[in-house]
Design a protein around this motif. Structure first.
Motif, PDB file in Angstrom:
ATOM      1  N   VAL A  35      54.208  48.273  60.426  1.00 55.24           N
ATOM      2  CA  VAL A  35      54.537  49.263  58.782  1.00 55.24           C
ATOM      3  C   VAL A  35      53.895  48.688  57.916  1.00 55.24           C
ATOM      4  O   VAL A  35      53.081  49.212  57.128  1.00 55.24           O
ATOM      5  N   HIS A  36      53.256  47.509  57.396  1.00 56.93           N
ATOM      6  CA  HIS A  36      52.027  47.639  56.472  1.00 56.93           C
ATOM      7  C   HIS A  36      50.877  47.896  56.958  1.00 56.93           C
ATOM      8  O   HIS A  36      50.604  48.098  55.869  1.00 56.93           O
ATOM      9  N   ALA A  37      50.491  48.199  58.368  1.00 59.36           N
ATOM     10  CA  ALA A  37      49.093  47.628  58.707  1.00 59.36           C
ATOM     11  C   ALA A  37      49.107  49.932  57.747  1.00 59.36           C
ATOM     12  O   ALA A  37      48.197  50.920  58.022  1.00 59.36           O
ATOM     13  N   LEU A  38      50.187  50.141  58.640  1.00 55.99           N
ATOM     14  CA  LEU A  38      51.012  51.801  58.242  1.00 55.99           C
ATOM     15  C   LEU A  38      50.566  52.195  57.017  1.00 55.99           C
ATOM     16  O   LEU A  38      50.431  52.921  56.057  1.00 55.99           O
ATOM     17  N   LEU A  39      50.938  51.262  55.681  1.00 57.66           N
ATOM     18  CA  LEU A  39      51.428  51.706  54.445  1.00 57.66           C
ATOM     19  C   LEU A  39      49.452  51.782  53.716  1.00 57.66           C
ATOM     20  O   LEU A  39      48.964  52.190  52.797  1.00 57.66           O
ATOM     21  N   ARG A  40      48.648  50.406  54.607  1.00 61.06           N
ATOM     22  CA  ARG A  40      47.585  50.550  54.022  1.00 61.06           C
ATOM     23  C   ARG A  40      46.883  51.612  54.118  1.00 61.06           C
ATOM     24  O   ARG A  40      45.981  51.520  53.679  1.00 61.06           O
ATOM     25  N   HIS A  41      47.179  52.059  55.869  1.00 66.38           N
ATOM     26  CA  HIS A  41      46.496  53.645  55.852  1.00 66.38           C
ATOM     27  C   HIS A  41      46.931  54.529  54.881  1.00 66.38           C
ATOM     28  O   HIS A  41      45.505  55.360  54.954  1.00 66.38           O
ATOM     29  N   ARG A  42      47.809  54.552  54.698  1.00 68.50           N
ATOM     30  CA  ARG A  42      48.131  56.135  53.845  1.00 68.50           C
ATOM     31  C   ARG A  42      47.631  55.298  52.668  1.00 68.50           C
ATOM     32  O   ARG A  42      46.978  55.930  51.826  1.00 68.50           O
ATOM     33  N   ASN A  43      47.832  53.870  51.820  1.00 72.09           N
ATOM     34  CA  ASN A  43      46.557  53.829  50.913  1.00 72.09           C
ATOM     35  C   ASN A  43      45.409  54.080  50.565  1.00 72.09           C
ATOM     36  O   ASN A  43      44.402  54.746  49.910  1.00 72.09           O
ATOM     37  N   ASP A  44      44.902  54.381  52.397  1.00 73.23           N
ATOM     38  CA  ASP A  44      43.039  54.463  52.478  1.00 73.23           C
ATOM     39  C   ASP A  44      42.946  56.096  52.230  1.00 73.23           C
ATOM     40  O   ASP A  44      41.983  56.371  51.627  1.00 73.23           O
ATOM     41  N   SER A  45      44.132  56.599  52.451  1.00 69.87           N
ATOM     42  CA  SER A  45      43.301  57.855  52.700  1.00 69.87           C
ATOM     43  C   SER A  45      44.253  59.116  51.860  1.00 69.87           C
ATOM     44  O   SER A  45      44.271  60.016  51.361  1.00 69.87           O
ATOM     45  N   ALA A  97      47.295  59.171  50.102  1.00 70.83           N
ATOM     46  CA  ALA A  97      48.251  60.109  51.117  1.00 70.83           C
ATOM     47  C   ALA A  97      49.459  60.462  49.503  1.00 70.83           C
ATOM     48  O   ALA A  97      49.190  59.444  48.891  1.00 70.83           O
ATOM     49  N   PRO A  98      50.428  61.543  50.589  1.00 72.29           N
ATOM     50  CA  PRO A  98      51.175  61.784  48.903  1.00 72.29           C
ATOM     51  C   PRO A  98      51.990  60.632  49.217  1.00 72.29           C
ATOM     52  O   PRO A  98      53.044  59.872  49.671  1.00 72.29           O
ATOM     53  N   THR A  99      52.152  60.324  47.114  1.00 77.23           N
ATOM     54  CA  THR A  99      52.800  58.735  47.013  1.00 77.23           C
ATOM     55  C   THR A  99      54.494  59.158  46.908  1.00 77.23           C
ATOM     56  O   THR A  99      54.931  58.445  46.883  1.00 77.23           O
ATOM     57  N   GLU A 100      55.051  60.616  47.008  1.00 72.88           N
ATOM     58  CA  GLU A 100      56.242  60.677  47.156  1.00 72.88           C
ATOM     59  C   GLU A 100      56.867  59.824  48.329  1.00 72.88           C
ATOM     60  O   GLU A 100      58.394  59.661  48.634  1.00 72.88           O
ATOM     61  N   LEU A 101      55.984  59.936  49.225  1.00 76.88           N
ATOM     62  CA  LEU A 101      56.957  59.327  50.550  1.00 76.88           C
ATOM     63  C   LEU A 101      57.344  57.505  50.512  1.00 76.88           C
ATOM     64  O   LEU A 101      57.583  56.965  51.101  1.00 76.88           O
ATOM     65  N   ASP A 102      55.926  57.162  49.265  1.00 72.06           N
ATOM     66  CA  ASP A 102      56.186  55.632  48.625  1.00 72.06           C
ATOM     67  C   ASP A 102      57.303  55.183  49.369  1.00 72.06           C
ATOM     68  O   ASP A 102      57.314  54.069  50.173  1.00 72.06           O
ATOM     69  N   PRO A 103      58.493  55.372  48.022  1.00 69.48           N
ATOM     70  CA  PRO A 103      59.877  54.510  48.280  1.00 69.48           C
ATOM     71  C   PRO A 103      60.587  54.698  49.506  1.00 69.48           C
ATOM     72  O   PRO A 103      61.353  53.831  49.811  1.00 69.48           O
ATOM     73  N   TRP A 104      60.568  55.928  50.186  1.00 65.83           N
ATOM     74  CA  TRP A 104      61.361  55.965  51.518  1.00 65.83           C
ATOM     75  C   TRP A 104      60.428  54.456  52.127  1.00 65.83           C
ATOM     76  O   TRP A 104      60.941  54.154  52.809  1.00 65.83           O
ATOM     77  N   TYR A 105      58.918  54.635  52.064  1.00 65.58           N
ATOM     78  CA  TYR A 105      58.389  54.087  53.017  1.00 65.58           C
ATOM     79  C   TYR A 105      58.559  52.060  52.799  1.00 65.58           C
ATOM     80  O   TYR A 105      59.088  51.261  53.426  1.00 65.58           O
ATOM     81  N   ASP A 106      59.124  51.966  51.135  1.00 72.48           N
ATOM     82  CA  ASP A 106      59.169  50.424  50.950  1.00 72.48           C
ATOM     83  C   ASP A 106      60.740  50.050  51.236  1.00 72.48           C
ATOM     84  O   ASP A 106      60.745  49.516  51.411  1.00 72.48           O
TER      85      ASP A 106
END
Length: 228
Positions: free
Chosen positions: A176-186, A188-197
């Motif tokens: 999950v941490h790797a996917l979060l890094r990928h989202r930040n690097d790309s 990605a829409p921040t609206e999903l951040d609370p769901w990933y957290d």
């Protein structure tokens, strides 16, 4: 696109059409792959394991934990799950997507979240089921009478399940941490951040609970040895 138990011909065509790295395609069908998330130039390859604990109706008290592997190619406009068998129910994932349909407007990240959410929930449910089985053993373990063969078999069956579950739960933090890094690097829409957290928090809870059960089971084994 969902692929179940594919042969080499299907995956070869898929790799050619989507320009997938041969190593990732090989990992998708190889046995014994660990849970991981590997980033390539145009996609991310994910492998994880869902868990399920069957009811204790086995008189031999063999292992009741089953693990279902699912891999996924995460592309820019969709995902391609690859399952080794139908023991992993994609209908549960589709239902999760339907239940949170408003998130789909934020792209492929919503699909990935739904898939991982089902997998992580299965880990926590498996931990809870093993916890209940350990509680049912404690009366027999703390009884002054010598432990029966049935109690011994149940104790070692739970140990085997805990070891197997721990091997698939612990790597999920890095996945999950790797996917979060990928989202930040790309970006990605921040609206999903609370769901990933929230997903990451569930991963940590499963990890902590599994470690606590392992320590508790060690104490039970020591007590069992003392009674013999």
């Amino acid at each position: 696109v969902d692929i179940c138990d594919p042969d080499s011909h299907v995956l070869t065509e898929l790799a050619a059409e989507l320009t997938l790295d041969p190593l990732a395609v090989e990992d998708a069908v190889s046995h014994g792959e660990r849970a991981k998330a590997t980033r390539y130039s145009t996609y991310t390859f994910l492998t994880a394991y869902a868990a399920n604990v069957q009811p204790d109706d086995d008189p031999a008290h063999r292992s009741e934990l089953t693990l279902s592997r699912v891999s996924a190619f995460i592309l820019g406009r969709g995902i391609v799950p690859v399952r080794h068998s139908d023991s992993f129910d994609m209908e549960a994932v589709v239902k999760r997507w339907d239940d949170n349909a408003d998130l789909l407007q934020y792209g492929v990240g919503a699909l990935v979240h739904g898939l991982l959410d089902v997998i992580v929930d299965s880990h926590f449910e498996a931990v809870q089921a093993l916890d209940e089985k350990m509680e049912s053993l404690e009366d027999g373990l703390f009884d002054e009478q010598p432990a029966s063969n049935q109690v011994q078999r149940q104790t070692y069956s739970i140990r085997k399940d805990l070891v197997a579950l721990r091997r698939v739960v612990l790597p999920m933090r890095e996945v999950v941490h790797a996917l979060l890094r990928h989202r930040n690097d790309s970006k990605a829409p921040t609206e999903l951040d609370p769901w990933y957290d929230d997903l990451y928090d569930h991963v940590l809870r499963s990890e902590v609970h599994t470690s606590q059960l392992r320590s508790r089971h060690y104490d039970q084994c020591q007590l069992l040895l003392d009674k013999q």
